[in-house]
Design an enzyme around this catalytic site. Structure first.
Site, short mmCIF file in Angstrom:
data_model
loop_
_atom_site.label_atom_id
_atom_site.label_comp_id
_atom_site.label_asym_id
_atom_site.label_seq_id
_atom_site.Cartn_x
_atom_site.Cartn_y
_atom_site.Cartn_z
N ASP A 60 0.87 -1.16 0.00
CA ASP A 60 0.00 0.00 0.00
C ASP A 60 0.92 1.22 0.00
O ASP A 60 2.08 1.12 0.38
CB ASP A 60 -0.88 -0.03 1.26
N ASP A 119 0.07 5.13 0.87
CA ASP A 119 -0.07 6.09 1.98
C ASP A 119 -0.11 5.36 3.32
O ASP A 119 -0.98 4.52 3.55
CB ASP A 119 -1.33 6.94 1.79
N ASP A 173 0.99 9.31 5.72
CA ASP A 173 -0.36 9.58 5.24
C ASP A 173 -0.82 10.94 5.75
O ASP A 173 -1.43 11.04 6.79
CB ASP A 173 -1.31 8.48 5.69
N TYR A 230 -4.67 12.54 1.40
CA TYR A 230 -4.77 12.98 0.00
C TYR A 230 -3.48 13.64 -0.49
O TYR A 230 -3.50 14.71 -1.09
CB TYR A 230 -5.98 13.91 -0.18
N HIS A 244 -11.32 5.84 -8.24
CA HIS A 244 -12.78 5.90 -8.11
C HIS A 244 -13.25 6.16 -6.68
O HIS A 244 -12.54 5.90 -5.72
CB HIS A 244 -13.39 4.56 -8.58
N ARG A 260 -11.16 -0.58 -6.03
CA ARG A 260 -10.96 0.08 -4.74
C ARG A 260 -10.87 -0.97 -3.64
O ARG A 260 -11.79 -1.76 -3.43
CB ARG A 260 -12.10 1.07 -4.47
N LYS A 282 -4.11 -0.53 6.68
CA LYS A 282 -5.54 -0.56 7.01
C LYS A 282 -6.08 -1.96 6.80
O LYS A 282 -5.59 -2.71 5.95
CB LYS A 282 -6.32 0.42 6.12
MG LIG Z 1 -2.73 3.26 3.50
ZN LIG Z 2 -11.47 1.71 -8.69
#
Ligand SMILES: [Mg+2]
Ligand SMILES: [Zn+2]
Length: 183
Positions: free
Chosen positions: A8, A10, A16, A19, A91, A107, A134
């Site tokens: 992953d 962020d 993190d 955004y 998305h 996602r 996460k």
């Molecule tokens: Mg993350």
């Molecule tokens: Zn997506």
């Protein structure tokens, strides 16, 4: 077949800060690049899989995302840890940018990015590993059939006691790789 480590972004590779889309805000987690190099040296392909709903939300454009990704990839390359691929999901069903405001199969916790990576790079998922900060990362790994999934505490949910179905939890990528490679 090749084994990969899915990272992953962020909270695992970089702090993190929510955004993140400007290079000035892209702060590598200490030890992450060195850990990535050790994984590459051990024969793993490195693949980043990252949810970037900020694109659907209109916080930044996909072009800005790609520009940042290019700079990130260059740093990995210079550190002897070239990335085989970087997959992103732009998305979000509640997004404001029409082109990206929808349900999708990429996602996380959905497995789309991982499955696509496996198909495009001939990766053996049972022999591969995912590292995320996460539970949605861990769930995506499980849904895709990734062999092992580890949670790291370098993200914004560091105090979360639940490790879900993760195989183990570590402070950060460096400690995770220490344990993986027994160094
Ligand atoms: Mg993350
Ligand atoms: Zn997506």
């Amino acid at each position: 077949m090749t084994r990969a480590v899915f990272l992953d972004r962020d909270g695992v590779v970089n702090r993190d800060h929510a955004y993140v889309h400007r290079w000035e805000d892209f702060e590598f987690v200490p030890g992450a690049l060195d850990a990535a190099r050790r994984l590459a040296d051990a024969g793993f392909r490195l693949v980043i899989v990252t949810n970037q709903s900020g694109i659907a939300r209109g916080y930044y454009t996909e072009a800005q995302y790609f520009a940042l990704t290019e700079r990130m990839c260059a740093v990995f390359e210079r550190q002897g840890a070239p990335l085989a691929a970087v997959y992103h999901c732009p998305h979000h069903p509640a997004g404001s940018v029409v082109a990206f405001a929808r349900e999708c199969d990429c996602r996380k916790p959905r497995p789309g990015m991982i499955l696509r990576a496996a198909a495009e790079h001939l990766l053996s998922l049972p022999e591969s590993i995912l590292v995320g900060d996460k539970l949605s990362d861990i769930e995506a790994a499980r849904a895709a059939g990734v062999g092992r999934a580890y949670l790291v505490r370098s993200g914004n949910e560091a105090s979360m006691p639940d490790i879900g179905t993760a195989d183990a939890a570590y402070a950060d990528l460096a400690q995770c790789v220490d344990a993986l490679l027994h160094t």
